[in-house]
Design a protein around this motif. Sequence first.
Motif, short mmCIF file in Angstrom:
data_model
loop_
_atom_site.label_atom_id
_atom_site.label_comp_id
_atom_site.label_asym_id
_atom_site.label_seq_id
_atom_site.Cartn_x
_atom_site.Cartn_y
_atom_site.Cartn_z
N LEU A 505 0.81 -1.22 0.00
CA LEU A 505 0.00 0.00 0.00
C LEU A 505 0.84 1.26 0.00
O LEU A 505 0.42 2.29 -0.55
CB LEU A 505 -0.93 -0.01 1.22
N GLY A 506 1.99 1.22 0.62
CA GLY A 506 2.80 2.44 0.69
C GLY A 506 4.10 2.21 1.41
O GLY A 506 4.36 1.14 1.96
N LEU A 539 -0.31 6.75 0.91
CA LEU A 539 -0.88 5.63 1.66
C LEU A 539 -2.39 5.75 1.73
O LEU A 539 -3.12 4.76 1.51
CB LEU A 539 -0.26 5.58 3.05
N SER A 542 -3.93 4.90 -1.59
CA SER A 542 -3.89 3.46 -1.87
C SER A 542 -4.96 2.72 -1.08
O SER A 542 -5.58 1.79 -1.60
CB SER A 542 -2.50 2.90 -1.53
N LYS A 566 3.12 1.46 13.78
CA LYS A 566 1.72 1.41 13.37
C LYS A 566 0.92 2.54 13.98
O LYS A 566 0.05 3.14 13.33
CB LYS A 566 1.13 0.05 13.74
N THR A 569 1.79 5.80 12.36
CA THR A 569 1.21 5.82 11.01
C THR A 569 -0.29 6.06 11.06
O THR A 569 -0.84 6.80 10.24
CB THR A 569 1.52 4.49 10.30
N THR A 573 -2.07 9.20 9.34
CA THR A 573 -3.10 8.98 8.32
C THR A 573 -4.40 9.70 8.69
O THR A 573 -5.06 10.32 7.83
CB THR A 573 -3.36 7.48 8.16
N ILE A 694 -4.69 -2.62 7.59
CA ILE A 694 -3.39 -2.21 7.07
C ILE A 694 -2.34 -2.79 8.00
O ILE A 694 -2.33 -2.52 9.20
CB ILE A 694 -3.26 -0.67 6.99
N ALA A 696 1.43 -3.08 9.15
CA ALA A 696 2.68 -2.34 9.13
C ALA A 696 3.86 -3.28 9.35
O ALA A 696 3.83 -4.15 10.22
CB ALA A 696 2.68 -1.25 10.19
N LEU A 725 2.28 -2.38 4.65
CA LEU A 725 2.88 -1.04 4.64
C LEU A 725 4.29 -1.15 5.17
O LEU A 725 4.52 -1.73 6.24
CB LEU A 725 2.04 -0.10 5.51
N THR A 727 7.34 0.61 6.85
CA THR A 727 7.55 1.80 7.67
C THR A 727 9.03 1.98 7.95
O THR A 727 9.81 1.02 7.96
CB THR A 727 6.79 1.68 8.98
#
Length: 756
Positions: A505-506, A539, A542, A566, A569, A573, A694, A696, A725, A727
């Motif tokens: 995803l990113g 992110l 996505s 996480k 993030t 987000t 998601i 991480a 993801l 990180t």
Amino acid sequence: MTKAASNISNHVDDSGRGLRMLFGMLWRGRMIIGICVALGAVFGVMSASQIEPRYRAHGKVMFDVQQANVLNMEDMLLASPLFDSSALENQIQILSSTALIERVIDELELDKDPEFNPLLRVEKPSALDKVRDLVDVGATLDALRQRLSGAVPAQDEQQNTTARDRSHLVRLAVISNVRKGLSFRPVGRSRVIQIAFMSDNRATAAKIVNTVAEKYILDQQETKQEAARAATVWLAERVDELRLSVQTAEEAIETARSEISDRTGQTLEVTQQQLEALNLEFAATQAALSRQEVLYNRLTDFLAQSTDFGTVSEFRDSPLIQQYRIQLEDLLSEQSILRASYPEGHPSLQQVSEDITTVQTSMAQEAQRIATSAGLDLQGIRAQEASLLAEVRRLEKLALEQTRSEVDLRQLSREAEASRVLYESFLARLQATAAQEDLHEADARILTRAEIPLFPQSQSKSLVLTMFSMIGAIIGVGIVFIRTLVNTTFRSLGQLELVTGQHLLGVLPFVGRYKTRVRVFQYLLNKPNSVLAEAIRNLRTSILMSNVDHPPKVLMFTSSVPGEGKTTTAVMTALTSQQMGKSTIIVDCDMRRPDLSQFFTSPHGNNGLIAALHDDAPLEEAVFQDPETGLHVLMTETGGRSARVNAADVLSSQKFNDLIERLTETYDLVILDTPPTLAVTDARIISKRVDSVIYAVRWGSTARGAVVEGLKELESVGAPISGVLMTMMDVKKSGRFSYNETGYYRSTFKNSYVKP
């Protein structure tokens, strides 16, 4: 993956991806490689300092191949083979042969030289020599010297080793030492071979080179002489065999001729002449027979159909018939006259008529006689034809038998002639070979004799130094490779997708070694155009585009173990979504270690998620809006009741489900920060109530097994995992590990549109 993305990936693969990965790995381990090379160089210098000076002498010989004459038997038997690419290699093998080296040893008495005879060496090998012997073939000879000299022999070996065995072993050691110092090299594309020898004594090196060349020339001459003598013996034996063969063939011819003469009584030539004459006569007889048959058939046919004998030449030419015809004409004339004078029935007319009848009868009888004579002639010709045919058949049979005998005779004659020609040829070659047996010259000659070298050869020292340096470099590269192989973390994006089987995803870049999560959050607030902010926006895009028809509204952030970013993030987000005009709330679902309190300070005190679930406070009071960011936050109270509740029971309750539904109705996006998957079961429980999960993964930190196991835990409960993801990725370093070069391009072009 779309077709365009596949084409781009293939193009990337062709752009030196593997080389960049390899060079990147070596560059990261440059210190280790440099230290190993330095240590190898130190050992190389120590080894090179112990090497005694050695001298290299060299000379040149030319291998002059003469082309053999295919029409000359001696050239075919004794001449050297035509020159080709392998001819020089064959001569080099002769130069390095044991027989030639032994002749050099005997000529120069090298077995009495301590350099080549290990028994005559009095110095003991140093520790460095022992190390060198481990990688040098001379170590075997040094061990042999110790055994033969009795330095460390076993008692049984002393008893079993005889004088002959010791002498043979010493001889082998001397030969091996001489061969080790010799080297041969073709000069370009010519027929010249360079002979070189490396020795501790400069004069010895030159002597050995010159002696090798001289013995090589002498060996060629002796080889040719031996070949000539062998050819003479072979030719003599062959001549004797051919002489007997010629004699036997001639005797067979005479025997065959005698048998043919006794059996047939005449030669084939006479039989052929007789047969030819008979064939001519038989052909003439057949022609006569055909003519006679035609004549006879014509005469008999005429007699059966007509009485006018004047129309047939055979009858017409008969004198008697001619006379009868004259008489008949006279009688017919007389009959005409009498008929004019006398009436019918007159005696004179009757007499004339009787005479006419008599003449015609006589004429017919004569014609019949002529036809009968022709028939008799026909029978005679037929009998003659049959006789000739029988004789022709007899002669043909006789000729066939004689021809077969003649074929055998001619075959014997040809064999005898071939044996005679071959015998004469071999006899002439034998005489010529015997006369020229000692006149052969070598196919090689010395072009340059070796001179005594003035300076020692320094190549061995530089070679030792280079060898140890290369060994150090190889060891260093090996250590770097091992370090890379034992690393079980994720170092590239492609590796993460390949191992997990999830969509990426990113990627969130690493913004500072010493920055805490709060400082990272402040960094995002202060620099909205930074690489980190752009990564958070990518992110979010996505995640929302993972399901275009039904964009997810409830997001859950989790990881395998703590410390993977996480929570940070999730907060970033949520903040980015809030800044983009979407009403967003972040919920701290980690009741054991609530981390949102490090980012925000709740004005409601102990009113939070637990209070809202237990109806101790309305949801509106439990949720607060951060005054700095405007973000709505539902925190978990620290201490007090949250420490006593069972998180699994709370999160699996209907009240928690109702709470999520109320938040979904109120906000555009609900983000849940959950505990790590492998630590507790909370994430698996919550995952069934969200739209998107998601996962991480921290770059270069989380073990691959932990990530795979965590994803399996979520998949076992049917969690809607949107992807993974990465990180805290070091963009520059990841470019050296990346399979698809994403990190390389990110590190190269990251500043083109965004500010750091």
